[in-house]
Design a protein around this motif. Structure first.
Motif, short mmCIF file in Angstrom:
data_model
loop_
_atom_site.label_atom_id
_atom_site.label_comp_id
_atom_site.label_asym_id
_atom_site.label_seq_id
_atom_site.Cartn_x
_atom_site.Cartn_y
_atom_site.Cartn_z
N HIS A 170 0.80 -1.23 0.00
CA HIS A 170 0.00 0.00 0.00
C HIS A 170 0.83 1.28 0.00
O HIS A 170 0.36 2.33 -0.45
N ASP A 171 2.07 1.24 0.49
CA ASP A 171 2.91 2.44 0.52
C ASP A 171 4.16 2.33 -0.34
O ASP A 171 5.09 3.13 -0.18
N LEU A 172 4.20 1.38 -1.25
CA LEU A 172 5.40 1.21 -2.07
C LEU A 172 5.64 2.42 -2.96
O LEU A 172 6.79 2.69 -3.35
N GLY A 173 4.60 3.15 -3.29
CA GLY A 173 4.75 4.33 -4.14
C GLY A 173 5.52 5.45 -3.48
O GLY A 173 5.95 6.40 -4.15
N LYS A 174 5.73 5.39 -2.16
CA LYS A 174 6.46 6.45 -1.47
C LYS A 174 7.94 6.47 -1.83
O LYS A 174 8.65 7.43 -1.48
N ALA A 175 8.39 5.46 -2.52
CA ALA A 175 9.77 5.50 -3.02
C ALA A 175 9.93 6.61 -4.06
O ALA A 175 11.04 7.09 -4.29
N GLU A 176 8.83 7.03 -4.68
CA GLU A 176 8.87 8.06 -5.71
C GLU A 176 8.39 9.41 -5.22
O GLU A 176 8.38 10.37 -5.98
N GLY A 177 7.95 9.51 -3.97
CA GLY A 177 7.50 10.81 -3.45
C GLY A 177 6.31 10.66 -2.55
O GLY A 177 5.75 9.57 -2.37
N GLU A 178 5.89 11.80 -1.96
CA GLU A 178 4.80 11.78 -1.01
C GLU A 178 3.46 11.46 -1.67
O GLU A 178 2.64 10.77 -1.10
N GLU A 179 3.23 11.99 -2.88
CA GLU A 179 2.01 11.66 -3.62
C GLU A 179 2.20 10.28 -4.22
O GLU A 179 2.64 10.12 -5.35
N HIS A 180 1.83 9.27 -3.45
CA HIS A 180 2.30 7.93 -3.73
C HIS A 180 1.25 6.98 -4.28
O HIS A 180 1.58 5.85 -4.63
N VAL A 181 -0.01 7.40 -4.35
CA VAL A 181 -1.07 6.44 -4.68
C VAL A 181 -0.95 5.96 -6.12
O VAL A 181 -0.89 4.75 -6.38
N GLU A 182 -0.90 6.87 -7.07
CA GLU A 182 -0.84 6.47 -8.48
C GLU A 182 0.45 5.73 -8.80
O GLU A 182 0.44 4.74 -9.54
N SER A 183 1.56 6.18 -8.25
CA SER A 183 2.81 5.47 -8.48
C SER A 183 2.77 4.10 -7.83
O SER A 183 3.31 3.11 -8.37
N GLY A 184 2.10 4.00 -6.66
CA GLY A 184 1.95 2.70 -6.02
C GLY A 184 1.14 1.73 -6.85
O GLY A 184 1.46 0.54 -6.92
#
Length: 371
Positions: free
Chosen positions: A147-161
């Motif tokens: 659920h938080d894997l997108g935080k590797a790319e920044g705080e706005e992480h939902v779409e990247s996640g």
């Protein structure tokens, strides 16, 4: 045997499955052997169907998965098998008030499911029952891991996640249905928390919109437990009974809508297909009118939505000699309920002395037995 892992690399994952199955942690010697053989984790290992089956078997044990995944992360195997998890190691996002790095928060979220039965309170007991009714617990554990894997790319992480989960699912060979459900939960992992805490959940339109976004009760259950675990892993004291009560209130209202129970009021409630199906099966149903018989109107909505034929069976049965059935769902003490003895014909009927609901409470009991 120093060559045991080298002879069959999937054994690296198998030993964790054996640990979960026996509910005992790996020994220090086994952990050391796994670290020494991490070089075996290559692209073939990450795409292996055998490895995936062992990994999913671990995730299907939600009460043991937390400890196993933490030990797997400690050995380095989890980060090697899921490079996306290794990418968030040590990352701290202060903007969302998390007290732990992303990887530690993720492991604590999985462990929150494991510790659910150690939590006191009425909300915790209801969450325990929800967990027991999960059809596919591995989907919940996978969603918590991702659920938080997108935080590797920044705080706005939902779409990247979501993009990361989609690529990871394809690489692992995850079933299409499971991959879609995990992607859905990652996309909406903050929705239930934000809706319950910052929106008016007494607004029927908001509840309907939220429920239709869920699309099924199974997804709603997954998201409820994911929201609990996510909140519990943010930091000490973040999860409270009050927040849990808000989540549970939203869950119950959304579940009621998804099961077709509506608001329980209004004429349209009694003209929906299930009510008409029950009416057509009852002996007192009129062939010239679509008016729902008073028997259905007097009965609680929980009695008939899932089984129209079962309700009709209960109604016909209670219309004849059934002296031992009593109204188990009456809001008043059992002592206030009269025996269920109804005449086969005539105008008289027996029922709750206080509620004066002819045959309705008796149908509740019979439907329970039928279901």
């Amino acid at each position: 045997d120093p060559n045991w892992f080298a002879e069959s690399p999937p054994r690296l994952m198998e030993v964790f499955w054996a640990s979960v199955r026996r509910n005992i942690p790996l020994s220090s010697a086994t952990e050391r052997a796994i670290r020494e053989h991490l070089y075996l984790v290559n692209d073939a290992f990450r795409t292996s169907d055998v490895v995936l089956r062992f990994f999913l078997a671990i995730c299907r044990r939600p009460l043991q998965a937390g400890g196993a995944l933490r030990q797997m992360a400690s050995c380095g195997l989890l980060g090697e098998y899921l490079p996306e998890f290794a990418a968030v190691g040590g990352i701290v996002r202060f903007e969302d008030f998390h007290s732990y790095p992303v990887d530690e928060h993720t492991l604590r979220a999985v462990e929150a499911i494991q510790h659910l039965y150690e939590t006191d309170g009425s909300v915790a007991r209801m969450l325990q029952k929800t967990l027991e009714h999960l059809r596919d617990p591995h989907v919940l554990i996978l969603s918590l891991l991702c659920h938080d894997l997108g935080k590797a790319e920044g705080e706005e992480h939902v779409e990247s996640g979501v993009r990361i989960v989609r690529a990871m699912s394809q690489r692992m060979g995850l079933a299409e249905e499971d991959a879609e459900r995990v992607e859905f939960l990652v996309r909406h992992h903050m929705l239930m928390t934000h809706t319950s805490m910052y929106r008016d959940i007494d607004d029927p339109e908001l509840v309907v919109q939220f429920a239709e976004n869920m699309r099924s009760v199974e997804r709603l259950r997954d998201l409820l437990l994911l929201s609990y675990a996510d909140l519990s892993a943010v930091g000490p004291g973040v999860w409270t009974e009050w927040k849990g009560a808000l989540l549970w209130k939203l869950y119950l209202r959304a579940e009621r809508h998804l099961l077709g129970r509506g608001s329980g009021s209004g004429e349209e409630y009694w003209t929906q297909p299930k009510a008409e199906a029950v009416a057509g099966l009852l002996p007192e149903a009129s062939t010239t009118t679509r008016t729902t018989p008073s028997t259905i109107r007097s009965c609680r909505w929980r009695s008939w939505p899932r089984a129209p034929s079962g309700f009709a069976w209960a109604r016909r049965r209670s219309a004849h000699h059934s002296p031992r059935l009593r109204c188990s769902r009456s809001p008043w003490p059992r002592s206030t309920c009269s025996p269920v003895v109804a005449p086969a014909s005539g105008s008289g009927s027996a029922g709750c002395r206080r509620s004066m609901r002819p045959l309705a409470c008796r149908a509740n009991v019979a439907v329970n037995a039928w279901r």
